[in-house]
Motif scaffolding. Structure first.
Motif, PDB file in Angstrom:
ATOM      1  N   TYR A  39       0.847  -1.223   0.028  1.00 21.61           N
ATOM      2  CA  TYR A  39       0.115  -0.082   0.030  1.00 21.61           C
ATOM      3  C   TYR A  39       0.790   1.235  -0.050  1.00 21.61           C
ATOM      4  O   TYR A  39       0.656   2.298  -0.541  1.00 21.61           O
ATOM      5  CB  TYR A  39      -1.080   0.009   1.164  1.00 21.61           C
ATOM      6  CG  TYR A  39      -1.880  -1.157   1.214  1.00 21.61           C
ATOM      7  CD1 TYR A  39      -2.918  -1.322   0.059  1.00 21.61           C
ATOM      8  CD2 TYR A  39      -1.550  -2.474   2.011  1.00 21.61           C
ATOM      9  CE1 TYR A  39      -3.471  -2.123  -0.200  1.00 21.61           C
ATOM     10  CE2 TYR A  39      -2.571  -3.599   1.696  1.00 21.61           C
ATOM     11  CZ  TYR A  39      -3.557  -3.345   0.482  1.00 21.61           C
ATOM     12  OH  TYR A  39      -4.308  -4.599   0.325  1.00 21.61           O
ATOM     13  N   ASP A  40       2.070   1.176   0.655  1.00 23.66           N
ATOM     14  CA  ASP A  40       2.748   2.169   0.709  1.00 23.66           C
ATOM     15  C   ASP A  40       3.307   2.664  -0.763  1.00 23.66           C
ATOM     16  O   ASP A  40       3.481   3.471  -1.298  1.00 23.66           O
ATOM     17  CB  ASP A  40       4.395   1.889   1.298  1.00 23.66           C
ATOM     18  CG  ASP A  40       4.143   1.714   2.717  1.00 23.66           C
ATOM     19  OD1 ASP A  40       4.515   2.699   3.581  1.00 23.66           O
ATOM     20  OD2 ASP A  40       3.561   0.697   3.148  1.00 23.66           O
ATOM     21  N   LEU A  41       3.724   1.511  -1.566  1.00 27.06           N
ATOM     22  CA  LEU A  41       4.088   1.710  -2.964  1.00 27.06           C
ATOM     23  C   LEU A  41       2.739   2.231  -3.731  1.00 27.06           C
ATOM     24  O   LEU A  41       3.095   3.113  -4.470  1.00 27.06           O
ATOM     25  CB  LEU A  41       4.629   0.352  -3.419  1.00 27.06           C
ATOM     26  CG  LEU A  41       5.974   0.101  -3.061  1.00 27.06           C
ATOM     27  CD1 LEU A  41       6.326  -1.464  -3.299  1.00 27.06           C
ATOM     28  CD2 LEU A  41       7.008   1.130  -3.391  1.00 27.06           C
ATOM     29  N   GLY A  62       9.652  10.907  -3.388  1.00 29.25           N
ATOM     30  CA  GLY A  62       8.702  10.011  -2.698  1.00 29.25           C
ATOM     31  C   GLY A  62       9.774   9.230  -1.736  1.00 29.25           C
ATOM     32  O   GLY A  62      10.621   8.790  -2.243  1.00 29.25           O
ATOM     33  N   GLU A  63       9.058   8.952  -0.731  1.00 29.13           N
ATOM     34  CA  GLU A  63       9.917   8.070   0.160  1.00 29.13           C
ATOM     35  C   GLU A  63      10.159   6.442  -0.390  1.00 29.13           C
ATOM     36  O   GLU A  63      11.485   6.056  -0.419  1.00 29.13           O
ATOM     37  CB  GLU A  63       9.113   7.588   1.454  1.00 29.13           C
ATOM     38  CG  GLU A  63      10.147   6.951   2.428  1.00 29.13           C
ATOM     39  CD  GLU A  63       9.387   6.246   3.866  1.00 29.13           C
ATOM     40  OE1 GLU A  63       8.248   7.081   3.976  1.00 29.13           O
ATOM     41  OE2 GLU A  63      10.007   5.723   4.624  1.00 29.13           O
ATOM     42  N   GLU A  64       9.287   6.041  -1.219  1.00 33.74           N
ATOM     43  CA  GLU A  64       9.418   4.602  -1.631  1.00 33.74           C
ATOM     44  C   GLU A  64       9.987   4.455  -2.789  1.00 33.74           C
ATOM     45  O   GLU A  64      10.645   3.318  -3.448  1.00 33.74           O
ATOM     46  CB  GLU A  64       8.025   4.082  -1.515  1.00 33.74           C
ATOM     47  CG  GLU A  64       7.616   4.056  -0.208  1.00 33.74           C
ATOM     48  CD  GLU A  64       8.104   3.648   0.925  1.00 33.74           C
ATOM     49  OE1 GLU A  64       9.159   2.915   0.906  1.00 33.74           O
ATOM     50  OE2 GLU A  64       7.760   3.982   2.175  1.00 33.74           O
ATOM     51  N   THR A  65       9.807   5.509  -3.737  1.00 31.77           N
ATOM     52  CA  THR A  65      10.423   5.116  -5.306  1.00 31.77           C
ATOM     53  C   THR A  65      11.284   6.303  -5.615  1.00 31.77           C
ATOM     54  O   THR A  65      11.628   6.253  -6.790  1.00 31.77           O
ATOM     55  CB  THR A  65       9.177   5.345  -6.095  1.00 31.77           C
ATOM     56  OG1 THR A  65       8.523   6.758  -5.958  1.00 31.77           O
ATOM     57  CG2 THR A  65       8.146   4.201  -5.775  1.00 31.77           C
ATOM     58  N   ILE A  78       6.875  13.633  -0.710  1.00 28.84           N
ATOM     59  CA  ILE A  78       5.609  12.582  -0.648  1.00 28.84           C
ATOM     60  C   ILE A  78       5.689  11.463   0.503  1.00 28.84           C
ATOM     61  O   ILE A  78       6.827  10.685   0.220  1.00 28.84           O
ATOM     62  CB  ILE A  78       5.231  12.120  -1.928  1.00 28.84           C
ATOM     63  CG1 ILE A  78       5.062  12.969  -2.781  1.00 28.84           C
ATOM     64  CG2 ILE A  78       4.039  11.010  -1.797  1.00 28.84           C
ATOM     65  CD1 ILE A  78       5.282  12.226  -4.444  1.00 28.84           C
ATOM     66  N   ASP A  79       5.245  11.276   1.470  1.00 25.22           N
ATOM     67  CA  ASP A  79       5.128  10.184   2.330  1.00 25.22           C
ATOM     68  C   ASP A  79       3.916   9.504   2.147  1.00 25.22           C
ATOM     69  O   ASP A  79       2.873   9.954   2.753  1.00 25.22           O
ATOM     70  CB  ASP A  79       5.470  10.536   3.652  1.00 25.22           C
ATOM     71  CG  ASP A  79       5.681   9.405   4.577  1.00 25.22           C
ATOM     72  OD1 ASP A  79       5.520   8.217   4.209  1.00 25.22           O
ATOM     73  OD2 ASP A  79       6.525   9.391   5.578  1.00 25.22           O
ATOM     74  N   PRO A  80       3.695   8.294   1.513  1.00 25.80           N
ATOM     75  CA  PRO A  80       2.588   7.878   1.271  1.00 25.80           C
ATOM     76  C   PRO A  80       1.729   7.050   2.340  1.00 25.80           C
ATOM     77  O   PRO A  80       0.729   7.051   2.445  1.00 25.80           O
ATOM     78  CB  PRO A  80       2.847   6.708   0.348  1.00 25.80           C
ATOM     79  CG  PRO A  80       4.266   6.331   0.496  1.00 25.80           C
ATOM     80  CD  PRO A  80       5.019   7.533   0.867  1.00 25.80           C
ATOM     81  N   ILE A  81       2.551   6.615   3.293  1.00 30.59           N
ATOM     82  CA  ILE A  81       2.036   6.404   4.572  1.00 30.59           C
ATOM     83  C   ILE A  81       3.082   6.748   5.702  1.00 30.59           C
ATOM     84  O   ILE A  81       4.094   6.194   5.711  1.00 30.59           O
ATOM     85  CB  ILE A  81       1.843   4.717   4.798  1.00 30.59           C
ATOM     86  CG1 ILE A  81       0.938   4.382   3.715  1.00 30.59           C
ATOM     87  CG2 ILE A  81       1.283   4.499   6.164  1.00 30.59           C
ATOM     88  CD1 ILE A  81       0.609   2.726   3.620  1.00 30.59           C
ATOM     89  N   ASP A  82       2.797   7.737   6.378  1.00 29.18           N
ATOM     90  CA  ASP A  82       3.459   8.196   7.342  1.00 29.18           C
ATOM     91  C   ASP A  82       3.111   7.458   8.763  1.00 29.18           C
ATOM     92  O   ASP A  82       1.807   7.695   9.155  1.00 29.18           O
ATOM     93  CB  ASP A  82       3.741   9.652   7.748  1.00 29.18           C
ATOM     94  CG  ASP A  82       4.838   9.958   8.747  1.00 29.18           C
ATOM     95  OD1 ASP A  82       5.991   9.530   8.662  1.00 29.18           O
ATOM     96  OD2 ASP A  82       4.497  10.860   9.680  1.00 29.18           O
ATOM     97  N   GLY A  83       3.848   6.438   9.075  1.00 26.95           N
ATOM     98  CA  GLY A  83       3.419   5.605  10.386  1.00 26.95           C
ATOM     99  C   GLY A  83       3.078   4.082   9.855  1.00 26.95           C
ATOM    100  O   GLY A  83       2.249   3.735  10.278  1.00 26.95           O
ATOM    101  N   THR A  84       4.041   3.785   9.083  1.00 21.98           N
ATOM    102  CA  THR A  84       3.619   2.323   8.511  1.00 21.98           C
ATOM    103  C   THR A  84       3.732   1.246   9.757  1.00 21.98           C
ATOM    104  O   THR A  84       2.952   0.263   9.386  1.00 21.98           O
ATOM    105  CB  THR A  84       5.067   2.071   7.567  1.00 21.98           C
ATOM    106  OG1 THR A  84       4.728   3.062   6.229  1.00 21.98           O
ATOM    107  CG2 THR A  84       4.637   0.589   6.677  1.00 21.98           C
ATOM    108  N   THR A  85       4.624   1.483  10.489  1.00 25.58           N
ATOM    109  CA  THR A  85       4.221   0.510  11.698  1.00 25.58           C
ATOM    110  C   THR A  85       2.892   0.339  12.507  1.00 25.58           C
ATOM    111  O   THR A  85       2.357  -0.486  12.556  1.00 25.58           O
ATOM    112  CB  THR A  85       5.618   0.764  12.650  1.00 25.58           C
ATOM    113  OG1 THR A  85       6.786   0.641  12.084  1.00 25.58           O
ATOM    114  CG2 THR A  85       5.694  -0.516  13.781  1.00 25.58           C
TER     115      THR A  85
HETATM  116 CA    CA Z   1       6.435   6.348   4.935  1.00 29.04          CA
END
Ligand code: CA
Ligand code: IPD
Ligand code: CA
Length: 262
Positions: A39-41, A62-65, A78-85
């Motif tokens: 989902y982050d991606l 973006g954080e992931e890409t 872009i942080d798609p999900i900040d707080g992934t844990t």
């Molecule tokens: Ca993140």
């Protein structure tokens, strides 16, 4: 420039976020404790596609890409999900964060928690809102009455300087404040100082996508952001201190006391 489209994009991405929150996730490990889900991606790719159309002159980081962290004159972090844990463990304190910076200054930002349906938005000079209602920091004027948020860096596993700093700073701050919270999303932490839930927040080893939007939300809500020495914070800085403005100096001074452990 029509920055308000950020709100719509965050809400659209929020549909993917909400679906993923309920479902079982496939988890990849960036390190032993730094996790990433499909989902982050998905969210990041969705946002990059839409933002590249809405803001063609901006570099998307973006954080992931994105391979490298860069600081161009016109950037969207872009942080798609900040707080992934939290997202993985079902704790509803996580958010999408998008911050637009021009010439090293924040100009617009959105932090959207689709689970609690809290959308924080700010534009430079226009104030900060939560679900379109104006928000403001607290008027708390002592650390004793302050609730302070913080976070722990992934680098803690190295048992190096970052962990040392976290523990030493906690030893200084904790006894002087009402209490300290670690809720697990830097973007939300900044917005919760902005809306007057927390009186301050500090953290080491943040990345631009964690804070690019939250910083503006906080500044526009009347708060203050600086480096740990009280000087102007820049996105490549290691430690961020954020407060309602009133307790800023005393918090920064208190943190400087870490040197007594040297
Ligand atoms: Ca993140
Ligand atoms: C993390 C969260 C957390 C903070 C970490 C961040 P991520 O972001 O904001 O609260 O303590 O430093 O890296 O990895 O969930 O996007
Ligand atoms: Ca983050």
């Amino acid at each position: 420039m029509e920055y308000e489209v950020l709100k719509e994009l965050a809400k659209e991405a929020g549909v993917i976020f909400r679906e993923g929150f309920k479902k079982s996730k496939s988890i990849t490990f960036k390190s032993d404790i730094d996790l990433v889900t499909q989902y982050d991606l998905q969210i990041e790719l969705f946002l990059k596609e839409r933002l590249s159309v809405a803001f063609p002159e901006y570099t998307l980081v973006g954080e992931e890409t994105s391979e490298n962290i860069t600081y161009p004159d016109r950037a969207i972090y872009i942080d798609p999900i900040d707080g992934t844990t939290n997202f993985i463990h079902g704790i509803p304190f996580c958010a999408i964060s998008i911050g637009i910076w021009e010439d090293a200054r924040p100009v617009a930002g959105v932090v959207y928690n689709p689970i609690l349906d809290e959308l924080f938005y700010a534009e430079a000079g226009k104030g900060a809102t939560l679900n379109d209602e104006r928000i403001h920091v607290t008027d708390t004027d002592t650390l004793k009455n302050s609730l302070i948020a913080t976070g722990f860096p992934y680098t803690k596993v190295d048992r190096g300087q970052d962990l040392e700093w976290v523990l030493q700073t906690m030893a200084l701050i904790l006894p002087e404040t009402r209490d300290v919270r670690r809720l697990g999303s830097a973007a939300m932490d900044l917005c919760y100082v902005a809306k007057g839930t927390f009186d301050g927040y500090y953290e080491i080893n943040l990345k631009p996508w964690d804070v690019s939007a939250g910083i503006l939300v906080l500044l526009e809500a009347g708060g203050k952001v600086s480096r740990v020495d009280g000087q102007m914070y820049t996105l490549d800085e290691n430690i961020l201190v954020a407060t309602n403005g009133i307790v800023h100096e005393v918090l920064v001074e208190m943190m400087a006391g870490e040197h007594r452990f040297d």
